[in-house]
Motif scaffolding. Structure first.
Motif, mmCIF file in Angstrom:
data_model
loop_
_atom_site.group_PDB
_atom_site.id
_atom_site.type_symbol
_atom_site.label_atom_id
_atom_site.label_comp_id
_atom_site.label_asym_id
_atom_site.label_seq_id
_atom_site.Cartn_x
_atom_site.Cartn_y
_atom_site.Cartn_z
ATOM 1 N N THR A 123 29.738 43.159 34.805
ATOM 2 C CA THR A 123 30.290 44.004 35.763
ATOM 3 C C THR A 123 30.899 42.962 36.781
ATOM 4 O O THR A 123 32.061 43.415 37.403
ATOM 5 C CB THR A 123 29.258 44.678 36.345
ATOM 6 N N THR A 124 30.547 42.045 37.206
ATOM 7 C CA THR A 124 30.888 40.971 38.286
ATOM 8 C C THR A 124 32.456 40.487 37.808
ATOM 9 O O THR A 124 33.360 40.596 38.518
ATOM 10 C CB THR A 124 30.037 39.919 38.674
ATOM 11 N N GLY A 125 32.487 40.027 36.806
ATOM 12 C CA GLY A 125 33.738 39.461 36.117
ATOM 13 C C GLY A 125 34.595 40.680 36.025
ATOM 14 O O GLY A 125 35.810 40.458 36.490
ATOM 15 N N ALA A 126 34.282 41.913 35.489
ATOM 16 C CA ALA A 126 35.261 42.715 35.162
ATOM 17 C C ALA A 126 35.811 43.360 36.538
ATOM 18 O O ALA A 126 37.139 43.731 36.797
ATOM 19 C CB ALA A 126 34.704 43.936 34.459
ATOM 20 N N SER A 127 34.981 43.572 37.571
ATOM 21 C CA SER A 127 35.462 44.127 38.852
ATOM 22 C C SER A 127 36.312 43.318 39.557
ATOM 23 O O SER A 127 37.267 43.823 40.140
ATOM 24 C CB SER A 127 34.072 44.251 39.709
ATOM 25 N N ALA A 128 35.954 41.887 39.523
ATOM 26 C CA ALA A 128 36.702 40.935 40.111
ATOM 27 C C ALA A 128 38.127 40.867 39.450
ATOM 28 O O ALA A 128 39.229 40.863 40.226
ATOM 29 C CB ALA A 128 36.149 39.438 39.816
ATOM 30 N N ALA A 129 38.134 41.036 38.179
ATOM 31 C CA ALA A 129 39.503 41.051 37.445
ATOM 32 C C ALA A 129 40.276 42.485 37.766
ATOM 33 O O ALA A 129 41.556 42.293 37.766
ATOM 34 C CB ALA A 129 39.294 41.033 35.956
#
Length: 360
Positions: A123-129
């Motif tokens: 979720t962190t990677g997806a949100s940052a993207a």
């Protein structure tokens, strides 16, 4: 800029294609009894033109935003870049943040179809993207993401383009044309190439930016096409260029291959030009399509919640699953209306308070 009925219909048709694509991946029309009535190529075309529909959105976006800016400022040279970016954020961020809040909550509760399970996907990677405007790149690196997140790829490309667009506009007429030309050529080249990665094939950054730039050019030339008789040829050319890619690729692929997709995008630009010039008057019976087009942003971001919920709960025969298509359409229309009204109310209250504090 007053609403143009023809352009709203194009947007409405594009969102219907996206919706049909996401339903069709799970419940194809060719598995229903409609195959006994209609040819397979027609049903497949109705189901599997989601990416092409997004390309149409890109062209429309470039056209509409450029047209509105010219109307507001008189000339793109007078555009205020920071004001433009602030207004884009005001339009885009509330719905995006609301969507992310829902998706993060569902993932936290490990809800089916909303939880990341693939290696490297968090979720962190997806949100940052998503917030960093590189979700298409992130998805190409890590594979298809959770269904309700996948729609964010196109938003990343679009908003990344508009971060630089106002500054290009301030550089003058010739720089504007040169930059658009470079983007269009690069985009067409990227479309025509074949990639082993199917995600990058559809979600290439330059492809999307090239389509937006094509829409920008359409907006720049449309004033010079008024009163020209040949504009009535544009819908004919659009039909010739767009239909082969949408419905007959299995017949013509060996002849032109991915060049059919190039022609599709050019055909979409012709259609946008024609509707911009001759599509102001609404046709009878098209209100529903125009209204769906007006709600396309809200529907695009949130429609997967309805699609996944209905598909999960369908326990009938596959032959009769076609009936969920109109049912989902009505539900996403209602959801789009609710979100649009809610965000409009939020916008008026937030900006009303800010304006009052500033003494405006």
């Amino acid at each position: 800029m007053s609403r143009n009925a023809g352009l709203d219909c194009i947007r409405g048709t594009a969102i219907l294609c996206v919706l049909s694509n996401h339903i069709g991946i799970r419940m194809p029309l060719i598995h229903t009894f409609l195959l006994d009535i209609f040819p397979k190529w027609l049903l497949s075309g109705l189901n599997y033109n989601g990416t092409e529909a997004v390309y149409v959105f890109f062209v429309l976006s470039g056209f509409l935003i450029t047209s509105r800016l010219r109307e507001k400022y008189g000339s793109l040279d007078a555009l205020n870049p920071w004001q433009f970016i602030a207004l884009r954020a005001r339009r885009i961020l509330p719905c995006l943040l609301f969507l992310l809040l829902i998706l993060l909550s569902l993932n936290a509760f490990h809800a089916d179809d909303y939880t990341f399970v693939k290696p490297g996907q968090t979720t962190t990677g997806a949100s940052a993207a998503a917030l960093g405007l590189y979700f298409n790149v992130w998805q190409a690196q890590h594979g298809w993401s959770v269904a309700s997140w996948t729609v964010l790829w196109s938003l990343s490309i679009e908003e990344l383009f508009y971060l630089g667009f106002p500054f290009i506009c301030r550089m003058g007429h010739w720089v504007r044309w040169a930059c658009c030309g470079v983007f269009i050529v690069a985009g067409q080249v990227m479309i025509s190439r074949s990639y082993t990665d199917e995600i990058w094939q559809d979600e290439n950054t330059l492809t999307g930016m090239g389509c937006i730039a094509l829409g920008v050019v359409c907006a720049l030339i449309v004033p010079y096409l008024k009163e020209k008789r040949f504009v009535f040829v544009l819908p004919i050319l659009a039909t010739i260029f767009m239909l082969p890619d949408m419905f007959f690729m299995h017949f013509w692929w060996k002849i032109l291959g991915r060049l059919w997709v190039n022609l599709f995008v050019i055909g979409a630009a012709f259609l946008v030009l024609f509707c911009a010039l001759k599509g102001n008057s609404p046709l009878p019976g098209t209100y529903w399509l125009r209204r769906i087009g007006q709600l396309s942003y809200e529907i695009y971001l949130f429609h997967m919640f309805i699609v996944l919920s209905v598909v999960q709960r369908w326990h009938g025969s596959a032959r009769f699953s076609w009936i969920i298509y109109p049912a989902i359409l009505l539900m996403v229309w209602g959801l789009g209306e609710a979100i649009q009204r809610g965000m409009s109310l939020l916008d008026s209250r937030v900006w009303g308070r800010l304006s009052s504090k500033r003494g405006v």
